[in-house]
Design a protein around this motif. Sequence first.
Motif, PDB file in Angstrom:
ATOM      1  N   PHE A 199       0.815  -1.216   0.000  1.00 56.69           N
ATOM      2  CA  PHE A 199       0.000   0.000   0.000  1.00 56.69           C
ATOM      3  C   PHE A 199       0.851   1.269   0.000  1.00 56.69           C
ATOM      4  CE2 PHE A 199      -4.488  -1.391   1.547  1.00 56.69           C
ATOM      5  CZ  PHE A 199      -4.586  -2.222   0.456  1.00 56.69           C
ATOM      6  N   ALA A 200       2.136   1.161   0.347  1.00 58.23           N
ATOM      7  CA  ALA A 200       3.032   2.301   0.178  1.00 58.23           C
ATOM      8  C   ALA A 200       3.340   2.522  -1.293  1.00 58.23           C
ATOM      9  CB  ALA A 200       4.322   2.087   0.957  1.00 58.23           C
ATOM     10  N   ALA A 201       3.300   1.442  -2.069  1.00 56.27           N
ATOM     11  CA  ALA A 201       3.596   1.520  -3.500  1.00 56.27           C
ATOM     12  C   ALA A 201       2.396   1.982  -4.310  1.00 56.27           C
ATOM     13  CB  ALA A 201       4.085   0.167  -4.010  1.00 56.27           C
ATOM     14  N   ILE A 202       1.183   1.742  -3.813  1.00 61.20           N
ATOM     15  CA  ILE A 202      -0.037   2.036  -4.581  1.00 61.20           C
ATOM     16  C   ILE A 202      -1.048   2.800  -3.726  1.00 61.20           C
ATOM     17  CG2 ILE A 202       0.231   0.035  -6.121  1.00 61.20           C
ATOM     18  CD1 ILE A 202      -1.989  -1.338  -4.357  1.00 61.20           C
ATOM     19  N   THR A 203      -0.590   3.770  -2.950  1.00 60.58           N
ATOM     20  CA  THR A 203      -1.459   4.436  -1.979  1.00 60.58           C
ATOM     21  C   THR A 203      -2.747   4.992  -2.587  1.00 60.58           C
ATOM     22  OG1 THR A 203       0.419   4.957  -0.558  1.00 60.58           O
ATOM     23  CG2 THR A 203      -1.561   6.274  -0.269  1.00 60.58           C
ATOM     24  N   PRO A 204      -2.718   5.771  -3.681  1.00 61.63           N
ATOM     25  CA  PRO A 204      -3.987   6.286  -4.221  1.00 61.63           C
ATOM     26  C   PRO A 204      -4.937   5.176  -4.658  1.00 61.63           C
ATOM     27  CG  PRO A 204      -2.119   7.487  -5.121  1.00 61.63           C
ATOM     28  CD  PRO A 204      -1.556   6.284  -4.430  1.00 61.63           C
ATOM     29  N   VAL A 205      -4.390   4.109  -5.227  1.00 59.90           N
ATOM     30  CA  VAL A 205      -5.230   2.999  -5.678  1.00 59.90           C
ATOM     31  C   VAL A 205      -5.881   2.306  -4.481  1.00 59.90           C
ATOM     32  CG1 VAL A 205      -5.321   0.940  -7.115  1.00 59.90           C
ATOM     33  CG2 VAL A 205      -3.600   2.698  -7.576  1.00 59.90           C
ATOM     34  N   ALA A 206      -5.085   2.058  -3.431  1.00 63.91           N
ATOM     35  CA  ALA A 206      -5.612   1.416  -2.231  1.00 63.91           C
ATOM     36  C   ALA A 206      -6.703   2.259  -1.595  1.00 63.91           C
ATOM     37  CB  ALA A 206      -4.481   1.169  -1.232  1.00 63.91           C
ATOM     38  N   SER A 207      -6.484   3.561  -1.529  1.00 64.15           N
ATOM     39  CA  SER A 207      -7.486   4.457  -0.958  1.00 64.15           C
ATOM     40  C   SER A 207      -8.777   4.424  -1.768  1.00 64.15           C
ATOM     41  CB  SER A 207      -6.941   5.885  -0.928  1.00 64.15           C
ATOM     42  OG  SER A 207      -7.939   6.808  -0.534  1.00 64.15           O
ATOM     43  N   ALA A 236      -9.901   2.051  -3.613  1.00 65.92           N
ATOM     44  CA  ALA A 236     -10.577   0.763  -3.453  1.00 65.92           C
ATOM     45  C   ALA A 236     -11.362   0.714  -2.143  1.00 65.92           C
ATOM     46  CB  ALA A 236      -9.551  -0.365  -3.505  1.00 65.92           C
ATOM     47  N   ILE A 237     -10.767   1.211  -1.060  1.00 73.05           N
ATOM     48  CA  ILE A 237     -11.473   1.195   0.222  1.00 73.05           C
ATOM     49  C   ILE A 237     -12.628   2.197   0.193  1.00 73.05           C
ATOM     50  CG2 ILE A 237     -11.242   1.608   2.702  1.00 73.05           C
ATOM     51  CD1 ILE A 237      -8.360   0.594   2.452  1.00 73.05           C
ATOM     52  N   GLN A 238     -12.453   3.306  -0.511  1.00 76.88           N
ATOM     53  CA  GLN A 238     -13.573   4.235  -0.688  1.00 76.88           C
ATOM     54  C   GLN A 238     -14.737   3.544  -1.396  1.00 76.88           C
ATOM     55  OE1 GLN A 238     -12.600   8.361  -2.015  1.00 76.88           O
ATOM     56  NE2 GLN A 238     -10.460   7.697  -1.828  1.00 76.88           N
ATOM     57  N   ALA A 239     -14.422   2.656  -2.324  1.00 73.79           N
ATOM     58  CA  ALA A 239     -15.485   1.912  -3.013  1.00 73.79           C
ATOM     59  C   ALA A 239     -16.225   0.999  -2.029  1.00 73.79           C
ATOM     60  CB  ALA A 239     -14.902   1.107  -4.168  1.00 73.79           C
ATOM     61  N   LEU A 240     -15.488   0.348  -1.136  1.00 70.97           N
ATOM     62  CA  LEU A 240     -16.148  -0.460  -0.109  1.00 70.97           C
ATOM     63  C   LEU A 240     -17.004   0.412   0.791  1.00 70.97           C
ATOM     64  CD1 LEU A 240     -13.373  -2.987   1.025  1.00 70.97           C
ATOM     65  CD2 LEU A 240     -15.321  -3.427  -0.484  1.00 70.97           C
ATOM     66  N   ASP A 241     -16.499   1.585   1.151  1.00 66.72           N
ATOM     67  CA  ASP A 241     -17.278   2.507   1.974  1.00 66.72           C
ATOM     68  C   ASP A 241     -18.592   2.871   1.288  1.00 66.72           C
ATOM     69  OD1 ASP A 241     -15.221   2.495   3.794  1.00 66.72           O
ATOM     70  OD2 ASP A 241     -14.537   4.542   3.377  1.00 66.72           O
ATOM     71  N   ALA A 242     -18.544   2.954  -0.045  1.00 65.03           N
ATOM     72  CA  ALA A 242     -19.737   3.320  -0.813  1.00 65.03           C
ATOM     73  C   ALA A 242     -20.639   2.118  -1.097  1.00 65.03           C
ATOM     74  CB  ALA A 242     -19.319   3.976  -2.123  1.00 65.03           C
ATOM     75  N   GLY A 243     -20.277   0.945  -0.581  1.00 62.51           N
ATOM     76  CA  GLY A 243     -21.079  -0.253  -0.798  1.00 62.51           C
ATOM     77  C   GLY A 243     -20.986  -0.797  -2.196  1.00 62.51           C
ATOM     78  N   ASP A 244     -19.816  -0.649  -2.830  1.00 60.94           N
ATOM     79  CA  ASP A 244     -19.641  -1.074  -4.220  1.00 60.94           C
ATOM     80  C   ASP A 244     -18.469  -2.058  -4.316  1.00 60.94           C
ATOM     81  OD1 ASP A 244     -19.461  -1.350  -6.944  1.00 60.94           O
ATOM     82  OD2 ASP A 244     -19.500   0.806  -7.383  1.00 60.94           O
ATOM     83  N   PRO A 245     -18.678  -3.328  -3.907  1.00 64.39           N
ATOM     84  CA  PRO A 245     -17.583  -4.304  -3.951  1.00 64.39           C
ATOM     85  C   PRO A 245     -17.086  -4.588  -5.356  1.00 64.39           C
ATOM     86  CG  PRO A 245     -19.666  -5.378  -3.435  1.00 64.39           C
ATOM     87  CD  PRO A 245     -19.920  -3.900  -3.354  1.00 64.39           C
ATOM     88  N   ALA A 246     -17.934  -4.464  -6.357  1.00 59.64           N
ATOM     89  CA  ALA A 246     -17.491  -4.693  -7.734  1.00 59.64           C
ATOM     90  C   ALA A 246     -16.457  -3.638  -8.131  1.00 59.64           C
ATOM     91  CB  ALA A 246     -18.680  -4.656  -8.687  1.00 59.64           C
ATOM     92  N   ARG A 247     -16.698  -2.410  -7.735  1.00 61.38           N
ATOM     93  CA  ARG A 247     -15.734  -1.349  -8.039  1.00 61.38           C
ATOM     94  C   ARG A 247     -14.441  -1.571  -7.250  1.00 61.38           C
ATOM     95  NH1 ARG A 247     -13.212   1.800 -11.473  1.00 61.38           N
ATOM     96  NH2 ARG A 247     -12.667   3.870 -10.659  1.00 61.38           N
ATOM     97  N   TYR A 248     -14.548  -2.039  -6.017  1.00 67.46           N
ATOM     98  CA  TYR A 248     -13.364  -2.385  -5.225  1.00 67.46           C
ATOM     99  C   TYR A 248     -12.486  -3.371  -5.986  1.00 67.46           C
ATOM    100  CZ  TYR A 248     -10.721  -5.146  -1.766  1.00 67.46           C
ATOM    101  OH  TYR A 248      -9.740  -5.834  -1.106  1.00 67.46           O
ATOM    102  N   LEU A 249     -13.104  -4.432  -6.505  1.00 67.73           N
ATOM    103  CA  LEU A 249     -12.346  -5.444  -7.241  1.00 67.73           C
ATOM    104  C   LEU A 249     -11.771  -4.883  -8.533  1.00 67.73           C
ATOM    105  CD1 LEU A 249     -14.553  -8.638  -6.800  1.00 67.73           C
ATOM    106  CD2 LEU A 249     -12.285  -8.231  -5.842  1.00 67.73           C
TER     107      LEU A 249
END
Length: 390
Positions: free
Chosen positions: A280-288, A290-303
């Motif tokens: 997550f140090a290498a891909i911080t914006p991507v990781a963030s 993805a978790i924002q997608a989970l926060d929004a209830g969108d697991p497909a977008r997370y994946l």
Amino acid sequence: MTTIRLLAADGGTTEVELNGSGAYARPAAPLQSRVAYAAAHVVPKAHAENTPGRPADIDWDATLSFRRNVYSWGLGVADAMDTAQRNMGLDAAATRELIARSAEVAREEGGSVVVGVNTDHVDEERIPLAQIIDAYTEQLHFTEEQGAGPVLMASRHLARAAESAEDYRRVYDAVLSKATTPVVLHWLGTAFDPQLEGYFGASDWQTASRTLLEIIGTNPGKVAGVKMSLLNAESEVTVRSQLPEGVRMFTGDDFNYVGLIGGGTVGQGEGRSDALLGAFAAITPVASAAIQALDAGDPARYLEILGPTEELSRQVFAAPTFFYKTGVAFLAWLNGHQPAFQMVGGLHSARSLPHLSRIVELANASLAFEDPELARERWHGMLALNGVGA
């Protein structure tokens, strides 16, 4: 069409289309669905004697700026751990200064920071259990004084001295009894550090995990979580299912984190892990994102966001895995977070150009370049410096 050059193991080159960035947005509110820490690296002064065996001479402005960037994306920072080259170039004095400076930045940014607690300031290779307890305790109290959360790292001293699972229980019970705040226990596998063979009293994870769980069970309220870095999803899921209520599982599995973090949300079985990852140090914006997608209830977008990064992470952490820090620093350089591709201890030389080229290819494919044109310019300059022309 703008292209980026790739280098094969036989010296041949190819051109592939340069993708845009993911154009991800920083979170407007704290992340909710997962607790996530990026295990951060350190940036050396490019002009200093950061050669093998020399004390680390750190570029503090760049190193701390990297941590501020992590906080801006809603992630926490895990510091002074193996990603920061603990035992691989980061000496004891630099470690203490890093912990103090990083904790100060966390307070300034309102971010969450946890830091490694170990016994590695002791120069002697072999010391008795009582001295190991004292060494752990010294670093633990220093960490608590700085206001950072402690991560009780696996100790090479303990791996050498312990003769049974009971010795591990004795040491951990003694150290935990002295903790004034709950700690995270770190189980680091031999892929990351071969000197930790047989940690927790056994070479097989099934037996060793029983000792770990016993330590947690006999120290109620003292353990906030477990970070497992065995690169074995089955072991993490098994231990996770047996953790007492209130004890988090922080995945340190840089091979399988997508399913482990997603858990049942993405159809990966019961439960889910939080994250404490060098990846997550290498891909911080991507990781963030993805978790924002989970926060929004969108697991497909997370994946969709995080799924492609797992192949990139597997390349960064490819055997010999303990050289993964080179890939983390390389991506930080390509993304503009440090002025030169340099590492303390000269570790930037630990990976080949074709290995780095594959990182470039996968970072481009997974939209992990924050500024693709800058990444292209820096990578092509590195190829040219090494005699790889157009």
